[in-house]
Design an enzyme around this catalytic site. Structure first.
Site, PDB file in Angstrom:
ATOM      1  CE  LYS A 216       0.544  -3.274   3.369  1.00  0.00           C
ATOM      2  NZ  LYS A 216      -0.553  -2.458   4.038  1.00  0.00           N
TER       3      LYS A 216
ATOM      4  CB  THR B 125      -5.173   4.879   7.051  1.00  0.00           C
ATOM      5  OG1 THR B 125      -5.317   6.039   7.812  1.00  0.00           O
ATOM      6  CG2 THR B 125      -3.738   4.464   7.002  1.00  0.00           C
TER       7      THR B 125
ATOM      8  CG  ASN C 203       0.502   9.076   8.171  1.00  0.00           C
ATOM      9  OD1 ASN C 203      -0.232   8.206   7.730  1.00  0.00           O
ATOM     10  ND2 ASN C 203       1.746   8.844   8.534  1.00  0.00           N
TER      11      ASN C 203
ATOM     12  CB  THR D 266       2.886  -7.247  10.490  1.00  0.00           C
ATOM     13  OG1 THR D 266       3.026  -5.957   9.903  1.00  0.00           O
ATOM     14  CG2 THR D 266       2.825  -8.266   9.369  1.00  0.00           C
TER      15      THR D 266
ATOM     16  CB  THR E 115      -0.987   0.028   1.182  1.00  0.00           C
ATOM     17  OG1 THR E 115      -0.277  -0.205   2.392  1.00  0.00           O
ATOM     18  CG2 THR E 115      -2.066  -1.014   1.007  1.00  0.00           C
TER      19      THR E 115
ATOM     20  CD  GLU F 261       2.585   5.664   6.639  1.00  0.00           C
ATOM     21  OE1 GLU F 261       1.732   5.174   5.894  1.00  0.00           O
ATOM     22  OE2 GLU F 261       2.315   6.279   7.678  1.00  0.00           O
TER      23      GLU F 261
END
Lengths: 405, 405
Positions: free
Chosen positions: A178, A405, A400, A189, A152, A276
């Protein structure tokens, strides 16, 4: 830019495990966003799932289907199918049923996984439309493509592969993962898939997975936000000629367990390296605790502190912020005069105060590195725990503030 | 830019309480960085202090001196005197002794406070050099100057003042506070000083302070990092002609208690409004919990989530991140189907899924405001808790990557 994460290594195929990738256009047309994985009949499958109470519909279904001799894993990106209530559950069921019909199994033998935006209904028809192409694409050599198909906000695909010899036979352990944000896995995860051709019964496999997850995916954190969709699956196809591995198998059991742990740890660390906005890969090691929990409390207080994370981003050896985090971690009766703090091998705080030999130049040189170890010696017991985390950069805020998300 | 925080209001003097400001050049030459406060003989003084185990030397001394009929408060900025071990304690003792000698009291009657960089020894001689000028400056009308004198990364001084009538007499409650980062007070904030001329015995005053702190300074968080130097002091000089206030004083006790709470809440909220890099002032209200702790767990999970904070910065009504935070807050047996989530008055999630009437435009309009309330209805009990926090902006990262706490 990911920290110390290169192109994918060779990912050895696992006999009895095929992967197929296709494009359903869930979020963007043309993007590879559906992955099917097929485990040969007789495979054992183990899973660990998020402990977030708002777990996504596919996670709930996965838990239910895990005991029903699953054969297929169906993954989509671009939509998490979380916070979607009963319509979301119906959408997940529909995709399982469609795949089951195409391959001739019961729909409970399909495990669904979704990752992406929370709160939007999964476009089940788009996923279903892509199933024939994904099935057509099934191949044991598709690990690298699948690693890309589950991404993603990841900037690089993540995969690890090892081969070992069990009773004279070569056995493979290959996995992909991922995740880059909303990362503080709790039992798993975002998504991790590890397969082996070893022969392992399901309860033994589940134990192996749980133990390895606790030392890998459950020891990383990027932003402290446990996802609604975390899943980590371990599949054993049993296609090797080697004998079945049980806990009584001694050295062979240990070798397989250690290999699974090593693969999962590298996959988990890859998620942190590609966190990130990450510019630093940080190991937080807490030694000398009275028990596991207090070591973890100290480790997470450091790993989640925005002040420490911004200092790491700035390469500023601001050890006062580290002391403050240790002090607020909630460890009962903490004697600060017994605490030593190290940056890599340099002791910066001894007995709770600045170490005499420490120089600012020393700290600055270590903080300028891309990989840093913060080590806390609590001096009160024999327990140790290690976590891996990242810094907090402008890029984290940008990603973000812009990505949903 | 602070959110909804204007210039200082009128700060009424408190009879029997004088403040003096001077410049010691601790961090920068010419900066007002030393404040002395003098409470008239017979005053009661109450205090609450950080629970950080790595508390600073002056905090340790304050705790010891609180029971010794203190008369003077000595504050410096530019250096926190934390993580400085025994030399730090000696430096703090030296400043107390110097002030005590100048004013003719026992050195235990001086309460020391420091705020600024952690891990550097307090330059005691600089502080001592500034004492005569600060004493010379003592005046009941110096609240505004003192509010500026205790600032560090604050962009505006913070002060609140109220007057009430107790038994026909006007009684004043005036307070100042500072703090903008490393803010998740635990029993107190970075620094808060509130004085009244009411007549209140020390044990009663301590109870009033503890209760008010729990509803004000202990309900704000900017970055989750509890400081090593938090202190909040409440001083009652007793100079009013009104009768002594005891818990048996009924309406008068309640009026004074409510006024102290109101002053402290506004001071605490001022810290959030001026939080490092803040562009939003966010109220997080959690209703319908079974107990206080689970309401707070949910409130802090939301208030500390970097994903929610960056969404607030981006004015993005990304409610999936709010659900995810509620779900990972660790509330036992949480039934997500009972949970409603509101942005201001708009219901965005009902019974755990998207509310039918909710529109993205509605959410976007609310998130674009500078002041936002996130309300969670847990639907499982009668308890409520409210927290106040900020967003996470590029400016927060810039400030903390550049400034050394």
């Amino acid at each position: 830019m990911p920290v110390g994460l290169g192109p994918l290594p060779v990912l050895h195929p696992v006999p009895g495990f095929r992967l197929g990738i296709a494009s359903a256009g869930i979020k963007r047309a043309g993007r590879k966003d559906v992955v099917i994985m097929e485990a040969a009949e007789g495979s054992s499958i183990a899973g660990v799932f998020t402990l977030n109470a708002f777990c996504a519909a596919p996670v709930t279904l996965c838990r239910q289907h895990l005991g029903q001799s699953p054969r297929y894993l169906l993954v989509n990106t671009g939509n998490a199918n979380a916070g979607t209530g009963n319509p979301g559950m119906q959408a997940a069921l529909k995709t399982c049923a469609a795949l089951a019909e195409l391959v001739g199994v019961d729909s409970k033998q399909v495990l669904p996984f979704s990752t992406g935006v929370i709160g939007e209904l999964l476009p089940a028809d788009k996923v279903i439309g892509a199933l024939p192409a994904a099935l057509e694409n099934l191949d044991e050599n598709n690990w690298a493509q699948a690693a890309e198909g589950i991404m993603t906000t990841d900037t690089l695909p993540k995969g690890v592969s090892r081969q070992i010899t069990l009773a004279g036979e070569t056995v493979t352990v290959t996995g992909i993962s991922k995740g880059a944000g909303m990362i503080k896995p709790n039992m798993a995860t975002m998504l991790g898939y590890i397969a082996t051709d070893a022969k392992v019964a399901q309860p033994v496999l589940q134990g192996l997975l749980r133990e390895a997850a606790d030392l890998s995916f459950n020891r990383i954190t990027i932003d402290g936000d446990t996802s609604t969709n975390d899943c980590c699956m371990l599949i054993a196809t049993g296609q090797t000629q080697a004998v079945e591995i049980t806990e009584a198998a001694g050295e062979d059991y240990t070798l397989l367990a250690d290999t699974i742990k090593a693969v999962m740890l590298e996959l988990a660390q890859a998620i942190v390296r590609d966190g990130e906005g990450a510019t630093k890969f940080v190991t937080v090691q807490v030694n000398g605790g009275n028990n596991r929990d207090e070591c973890l409390d100290v480790g997470y207080a450091i790993s989640h502190s925005p002040l420490i994370k911004t200092a790491l981003f700035a390469s500023d050896p601001n050890w006062g912020r580290i002391l403050a985090a240790v002090g607020r971690a909630g460890v009962p009766d903490l004697d600060v005069e017994k605490i030593d703090v190290y940056l890599d091998q340099a002791c910066i705080t001894r007995n709770g105060g600045r170490a005499e030999e420490y120089t600012e130049a020393q700290g600055a040189a270590i903080m300028a590195q891309a990989e840093i170890t913060i080590r806390i010696e609590l001096g009160r017991g024999e327990h140790s725990e290690t976590l891996w985390t990242t810094d907090l950069s402008h890029e984290y805020v940008r990603i973000n503030a812009e990505y949903r998300t």
